[in-house]
Design an enzyme around this catalytic site. Structure first.
Site, PDB file in Angstrom:
ATOM      1  N   ARG A 102       0.870  -1.177   0.000  1.00 53.21           N
ATOM      2  CA  ARG A 102       0.000   0.000   0.000  1.00 53.21           C
ATOM      3  C   ARG A 102       0.908   1.229   0.000  1.00 53.21           C
ATOM      4  O   ARG A 102       2.130   1.105   0.088  1.00 53.21           O
ATOM      5  CB  ARG A 102      -1.026  -0.014   1.146  1.00 53.21           C
ATOM      6  CG  ARG A 102      -0.683  -0.745   2.393  1.00 53.21           C
ATOM      7  CD  ARG A 102       0.437  -0.162   3.196  1.00 53.21           C
ATOM      8  NE  ARG A 102       0.192   1.234   3.452  1.00 53.21           N
ATOM      9  CZ  ARG A 102       1.107   2.132   3.654  1.00 53.21           C
ATOM     10  NH1 ARG A 102       2.392   1.809   3.643  1.00 53.21           N
ATOM     11  NH2 ARG A 102       0.811   3.397   3.870  1.00 53.21           N
ATOM     12  N   GLY A 103       0.284   2.416  -0.062  1.00 50.02           N
ATOM     13  CA  GLY A 103       1.084   3.632  -0.225  1.00 50.02           C
ATOM     14  C   GLY A 103       1.175   3.932  -1.723  1.00 50.02           C
ATOM     15  O   GLY A 103       1.472   3.028  -2.525  1.00 50.02           O
TER      16      GLY A 103
ATOM     17  N   ARG B  84      -7.443  -0.123  -6.585  1.00 50.50           N
ATOM     18  CA  ARG B  84      -7.674   0.941  -5.592  1.00 50.50           C
ATOM     19  C   ARG B  84      -7.923   2.250  -6.344  1.00 50.50           C
ATOM     20  O   ARG B  84      -7.246   2.529  -7.339  1.00 50.50           O
ATOM     21  CB  ARG B  84      -6.487   1.062  -4.619  1.00 50.50           C
ATOM     22  CG  ARG B  84      -6.326  -0.212  -3.765  1.00 50.50           C
ATOM     23  CD  ARG B  84      -5.471  -0.002  -2.556  1.00 50.50           C
ATOM     24  NE  ARG B  84      -6.060   0.928  -1.611  1.00 50.50           N
ATOM     25  CZ  ARG B  84      -5.402   1.448  -0.577  1.00 50.50           C
ATOM     26  NH1 ARG B  84      -4.134   1.151  -0.386  1.00 50.50           N
ATOM     27  NH2 ARG B  84      -5.996   2.268   0.257  1.00 50.50           N
TER      28      ARG B  84
ATOM     29  N   GLN C 255      -1.863   2.408  10.080  1.00 43.85           N
ATOM     30  CA  GLN C 255      -0.574   2.406   9.358  1.00 43.85           C
ATOM     31  C   GLN C 255       0.505   3.172  10.125  1.00 43.85           C
ATOM     32  O   GLN C 255       1.690   2.896   9.969  1.00 43.85           O
ATOM     33  CB  GLN C 255      -0.727   3.043   7.964  1.00 43.85           C
ATOM     34  CG  GLN C 255      -1.533   2.236   6.973  1.00 43.85           C
ATOM     35  CD  GLN C 255      -2.985   2.683   6.938  1.00 43.85           C
ATOM     36  OE1 GLN C 255      -3.528   3.100   7.974  1.00 43.85           O
ATOM     37  NE2 GLN C 255      -3.632   2.578   5.800  1.00 43.85           N
TER      38      GLN C 255
ATOM     39  N   ASP D 207      -1.784  10.775  -1.719  1.00 44.12           N
ATOM     40  CA  ASP D 207      -2.174   9.792  -2.733  1.00 44.12           C
ATOM     41  C   ASP D 207      -2.533  10.438  -4.064  1.00 44.12           C
ATOM     42  O   ASP D 207      -2.526   9.784  -5.097  1.00 44.12           O
ATOM     43  CB  ASP D 207      -3.353   8.967  -2.223  1.00 44.12           C
ATOM     44  CG  ASP D 207      -2.909   8.140  -1.050  1.00 44.12           C
ATOM     45  OD1 ASP D 207      -2.856   8.676   0.069  1.00 44.12           O
ATOM     46  OD2 ASP D 207      -2.568   6.969  -1.262  1.00 44.12           O
TER      47      ASP D 207
ATOM     48  N   ASN E 164      -5.139  12.654   1.079  1.00 37.18           N
ATOM     49  CA  ASN E 164      -4.270  11.762   1.879  1.00 37.18           C
ATOM     50  C   ASN E 164      -5.154  10.996   2.854  1.00 37.18           C
ATOM     51  O   ASN E 164      -6.374  11.216   2.928  1.00 37.18           O
ATOM     52  CB  ASN E 164      -3.178  12.560   2.597  1.00 37.18           C
ATOM     53  CG  ASN E 164      -2.089  11.654   3.154  1.00 37.18           C
ATOM     54  OD1 ASN E 164      -1.618  10.758   2.463  1.00 37.18           O
ATOM     55  ND2 ASN E 164      -1.700  11.841   4.401  1.00 37.18           N
ATOM     56  N   LYS E 165      -4.539  10.119   3.604  1.00 33.37           N
ATOM     57  CA  LYS E 165      -5.267   9.254   4.543  1.00 33.37           C
ATOM     58  C   LYS E 165      -6.240  10.043   5.406  1.00 33.37           C
ATOM     59  O   LYS E 165      -5.926  11.151   5.856  1.00 33.37           O
ATOM     60  CB  LYS E 165      -4.229   8.521   5.404  1.00 33.37           C
ATOM     61  CG  LYS E 165      -4.757   7.505   6.377  1.00 33.37           C
ATOM     62  CD  LYS E 165      -5.628   6.475   5.744  1.00 33.37           C
ATOM     63  CE  LYS E 165      -4.992   5.758   4.567  1.00 33.37           C
ATOM     64  NZ  LYS E 165      -5.934   4.918   3.804  1.00 33.37           N
TER      65      LYS E 165
END
Ligand code: MRU
Length: 362
Positions: free
Chosen positions: A54-55, A91, A201, A242, A252-253
């Site tokens: 991921r990332g 994704r 994470q 992202d 982003n997250k």
């Protein structure tokens, strides 16, 4: 970066057979370093979807190797299209996925079938090598933000969210690259690591990789960040991303936006580190144009950890009839971003500034 003294990348081709793709299963960290073998495109698609990798940059690099595995099995036009469709659907938010697949297609489509497998492996390896060099450049440019805050009586306190370290890229990381470089240069740094519910994470990955490199850090609940800023205990926020619009809005997250608000209210600089492969030059309004991944309710209703007896356990923490919602990313408007750390240098989160350093896109 190193795990217990041994240098690792987050993805590589097995040296003995020359074609199997190897990754570190990130769903097992920090409890085990499980090196997984990926032998088919479908296994790569599953690894991305289930977040073994991921990332944003690592998702792109993994998809590139997924295409290489597909071409090894069947280099036909139809299979190239199939691989790009399947991998592209794994994704939705990280633009690096589409970027890497477009690059693979451009390199492979014009070739005859027989040449495709070797060319696909070479292109995927190039994407990985470039990612490492890009992140090293991000580290060098971002380190100046840390160096200018260094003082003799206490460390530079940097807050980060999610994991944008070497595990999220091929090596070095984006948000963590400046921190690793500052630490290696002897600057006294300390990182506030937000746990990053629901998948943790920060607690599981960022804390693990900083610890392995010897970088002083403290894990905090996501809700503690604003309070620490009010107390003057945060000198700088650096996060990854992202997808960035051409105007500098940042996806982003989930939870990143709240930290940007708190940072603005407390006069704390809020910087975003990114490779140019994370910029989506086709969109200008992050809130309406960036697809936000909706993930499973179970990521919110349960939590996984190591029980005191050593066993890995997943437990439910929400009443059994309560539904949960799980948007995985949020968008921080450019006006809340102090600046962007790119491989070409620091710049304002603004279309003019981005086009100025990436002139080829203007
Ligand atoms: O859902 P994830 O773990 O793939 O999300 C990762 C992040 O949000 C990272 O901060 C972002 O991809 C930047 S990675 C260098």
């Amino acid at each position: 970066m190193k795990i217990d003294g041994t240098p690792f990348r987050s993805i590589w081709v097995d040296e003995t057979d020359g074609w199997v793709v190897r990754i570190i299963d990130q769903t097992k960290l920090p409890w085990a370093v499980d090196l997984v073998r990926l032998t088919t495109m479908d296994e790569v698609a599953h690894a991305i979807k289930a977040m073994l990798v991921r990332g944003a940059p690592l998702i792109g690099a993994s998809a590139a190797y997924g295409v290489a595995l597909a071409m090894r099995a069947d280099p036909s036009d139809a299979n190239l299209s199939h691989a790009i469709t399947v991998l592209g659907a794994t994704r939705p938010t990280a633009i690096n996925l589409r970027w890497a697949l477009a690059r693979m297609e451009a390199a492979l489509r014009p070739l005859g079938g027989n040449a495709r497998a070797a060319a696909a492996y070479a292109q995927a390896a190039q994407i990985c090598d470039e990612d490492v060099a890009t992140n090293a450049a991000i580290g060098k440019h971002g380190m100046q933000l840390i160096a200018e805050r260094a003082r003799s009586n206490k460390p530079v306190n940097i807050l980060t969210h999610c994991n944008a370290g070497w595990l999220a890229t091929v090596d070095w990381g984006t948000a963590l690259a400046p921190i690793y470089m500052a630490h290696d240069a002897g600057i006294d740094v300390h990182v506030w690591v937000e746990e990053t519910r629901p998948r943790n994470q920060g607690a599981s990955l960022t804390a693990w990789e900083l610890g392995k490199h010897g970088v002083p850090h403290t894990v905090i609940a996501d809700n503690a960040g604003g309070h620490l800023m009010q107390r003057g205990d945060v000198d700088l926020v650096i996060v990854g991303t992202d997808r960035v619009t051409r105007t500098g809005d940042v996806a982003n997250k989930i939870g990143t936006y709240l930290k940007a608000l708190a940072a603005r209210d407390n006069g704390v600089p809020f910087w975003v580190a990114l490779p140019s492969s994370t910029i989506d030059w086709t969109i200008s309004d992050g809130l309406s144009d960036i697809p936000i991944e909706e993930r499973a309710q179970s990521e919110v209703t349960t939590i996984t950890g190591r029980a005191l007896d050593g066993a890995i356990a997943t437990i439910r923490i929400v009443p059994k009839d309560s539904p949960a919602a799980n948007p995985a990313f949020d968008v921080t408007p450019a006006r809340l971003v102090s600046g962007l750390i790119t491989e070409r240098g620091l710049c304002r989160a603004h279309a003019d500034a981005l086009h100025e350093i990436f002139k080829e896109t203007a």
